[in-house]
Design a protein around this motif. Structure first.
Motif, PDB file in Angstrom:
ATOM      1  N   SER A  54       7.674 -23.533  -7.673  1.00 17.74           N
ATOM      2  CA  SER A  54       6.487 -23.014  -8.363  1.00 17.74           C
ATOM      3  C   SER A  54       6.160 -23.802  -9.625  1.00 17.74           C
ATOM      4  O   SER A  54       5.188 -23.505 -10.304  1.00 17.74           O
ATOM      5  N   GLN A  55       7.001 -24.745  -9.977  1.00 20.19           N
ATOM      6  CA  GLN A  55       6.858 -25.571 -11.181  1.00 20.19           C
ATOM      7  C   GLN A  55       6.870 -24.750 -12.468  1.00 20.19           C
ATOM      8  O   GLN A  55       6.073 -24.958 -13.381  1.00 20.19           O
ATOM      9  N   VAL A  56       7.795 -23.800 -12.525  1.00 18.73           N
ATOM     10  CA  VAL A  56       8.049 -23.042 -13.745  1.00 18.73           C
ATOM     11  C   VAL A  56       9.555 -23.001 -13.970  1.00 18.73           C
ATOM     12  O   VAL A  56      10.335 -23.372 -13.109  1.00 18.73           O
ATOM     13  N   GLY A  57       9.965 -22.526 -15.128  1.00 22.56           N
ATOM     14  CA  GLY A  57      11.382 -22.395 -15.441  1.00 22.56           C
ATOM     15  C   GLY A  57      11.540 -21.694 -16.769  1.00 22.56           C
ATOM     16  O   GLY A  57      10.569 -21.163 -17.323  1.00 22.56           O
ATOM     17  N   ARG A  58      12.774 -21.683 -17.259  1.00 20.51           N
ATOM     18  CA  ARG A  58      13.065 -21.001 -18.521  1.00 20.51           C
ATOM     19  C   ARG A  58      14.046 -21.811 -19.343  1.00 20.51           C
ATOM     20  O   ARG A  58      14.912 -22.479 -18.798  1.00 20.51           O
ATOM     21  N   VAL A  73      12.614 -18.711 -23.326  1.00 21.79           N
ATOM     22  CA  VAL A  73      11.312 -19.352 -23.494  1.00 21.79           C
ATOM     23  C   VAL A  73      10.843 -19.755 -22.098  1.00 21.79           C
ATOM     24  O   VAL A  73      11.527 -20.494 -21.399  1.00 21.79           O
ATOM     25  N   TYR A  74       9.686 -19.248 -21.692  1.00 25.83           N
ATOM     26  CA  TYR A  74       9.143 -19.547 -20.370  1.00 25.83           C
ATOM     27  C   TYR A  74       8.380 -20.860 -20.429  1.00 25.83           C
ATOM     28  O   TYR A  74       7.755 -21.182 -21.432  1.00 25.83           O
ATOM     29  N   MET A  75       8.436 -21.629 -19.326  1.00 26.10           N
ATOM     30  CA  MET A  75       7.809 -22.941 -19.346  1.00 26.10           C
ATOM     31  C   MET A  75       7.217 -23.292 -17.989  1.00 26.10           C
ATOM     32  O   MET A  75       7.659 -22.779 -16.959  1.00 26.10           O
ATOM     33  N   LYS A  80       7.301 -34.755 -11.855  1.00 23.59           N
ATOM     34  CA  LYS A  80       6.660 -35.997 -11.398  1.00 23.59           C
ATOM     35  C   LYS A  80       6.213 -36.832 -12.593  1.00 23.59           C
ATOM     36  O   LYS A  80       6.286 -38.054 -12.567  1.00 23.59           O
ATOM     37  N   VAL A  81       5.721 -36.158 -13.637  1.00 24.47           N
ATOM     38  CA  VAL A  81       5.271 -36.859 -14.839  1.00 24.47           C
ATOM     39  C   VAL A  81       6.110 -36.483 -16.065  1.00 24.47           C
ATOM     40  O   VAL A  81       5.736 -36.753 -17.196  1.00 24.47           O
ATOM     41  N   LEU A  82       7.236 -35.829 -15.828  1.00 27.75           N
ATOM     42  CA  LEU A  82       8.187 -35.452 -16.868  1.00 27.75           C
ATOM     43  C   LEU A  82       7.550 -34.665 -18.011  1.00 27.75           C
ATOM     44  O   LEU A  82       7.614 -35.052 -19.175  1.00 27.75           O
ATOM     45  N   THR A  83       6.931 -33.547 -17.683  1.00 28.75           N
ATOM     46  CA  THR A  83       6.370 -32.682 -18.719  1.00 28.75           C
ATOM     47  C   THR A  83       6.957 -31.279 -18.619  1.00 28.75           C
ATOM     48  O   THR A  83       7.217 -30.772 -17.535  1.00 28.75           O
ATOM     49  N   VAL A  84       7.168 -30.700 -19.771  1.00 26.26           N
ATOM     50  CA  VAL A  84       7.617 -29.325 -19.898  1.00 26.26           C
ATOM     51  C   VAL A  84       6.738 -28.709 -20.966  1.00 26.26           C
ATOM     52  O   VAL A  84       6.615 -29.249 -22.063  1.00 26.26           O
ATOM     53  N   LYS A  85       6.094 -27.594 -20.628  1.00 28.07           N
ATOM     54  CA  LYS A  85       5.159 -26.983 -21.558  1.00 28.07           C
ATOM     55  C   LYS A  85       5.458 -25.488 -21.665  1.00 28.07           C
ATOM     56  O   LYS A  85       5.654 -24.816 -20.654  1.00 28.07           O
ATOM     57  N   GLU A  86       5.516 -24.980 -22.891  1.00 32.52           N
ATOM     58  CA  GLU A  86       5.765 -23.552 -23.091  1.00 32.52           C
ATOM     59  C   GLU A  86       4.604 -22.737 -22.535  1.00 32.52           C
ATOM     60  O   GLU A  86       3.440 -23.110 -22.656  1.00 32.52           O
TER      61      GLU A  86
END
Length: 124
Positions: A54-58, A73-75, A80-86
């Motif tokens: 689902s392309q989410v995580g914590r 913190v949910y993210m 693929k493009v190495l991004t993690v966003k809150e």
């Protein structure tokens, strides 16, 4: 770090049983406890198989000197493009639901069954 007044980030590997675990904690570190013992904070990246799809995580704060231990913190993620966003919990849960996530699937796992907290989030 103290001498130069800077933050130091480092990574540690968790044990094999935590692959796709709901929560990774200090007990799950496969390396020496020395690194975790001297750290001011330890933050674990947690992502179940369903979250990965689902392309989410914590991010889970496993250790903190300022009483924020246990904070989640949910993210959203894109490896693929190495991004993690809150993101917020509501969007996180909606994303899982859109992907067809079911707590029943998680309970069938051999390790780390679904947290009660996660169950509550999916019921909201």
């Amino acid at each position: 770090a103290d001498e130069f007044n800077v933050h130091v980030l480092t990574a540690s590997q968790s044990t094999r049983k935590t692959l796709y675990a709901y929560k990774i904690d200090l007990d799950d570190l496969s390396e020496s406890w020395g690194k975790a013992a001297t750290a001011d904070s330890v933050v674990c990246i947690c992502q179940t198989e369903e979250e990965h799809k689902s392309q989410v995580g914590r991010l889970y704060v496993a250790k903190a000197r300022n009483e924020t231990k246990g904070t989640v913190v949910y993210m959203s993620t894109s490896f693929k493009v190495l991004t993690v966003k809150e993101t917020n919990r509501k969007i996180y849960v909606q994303t899982l639901r859109k992907a067809g996530y079911s707590p029943q699937v998680e309970r069938k796992r051999k390790y780390n069954p679904l947290d009660r907290e996660m169950e509550k989030e999916l019921e909201d």
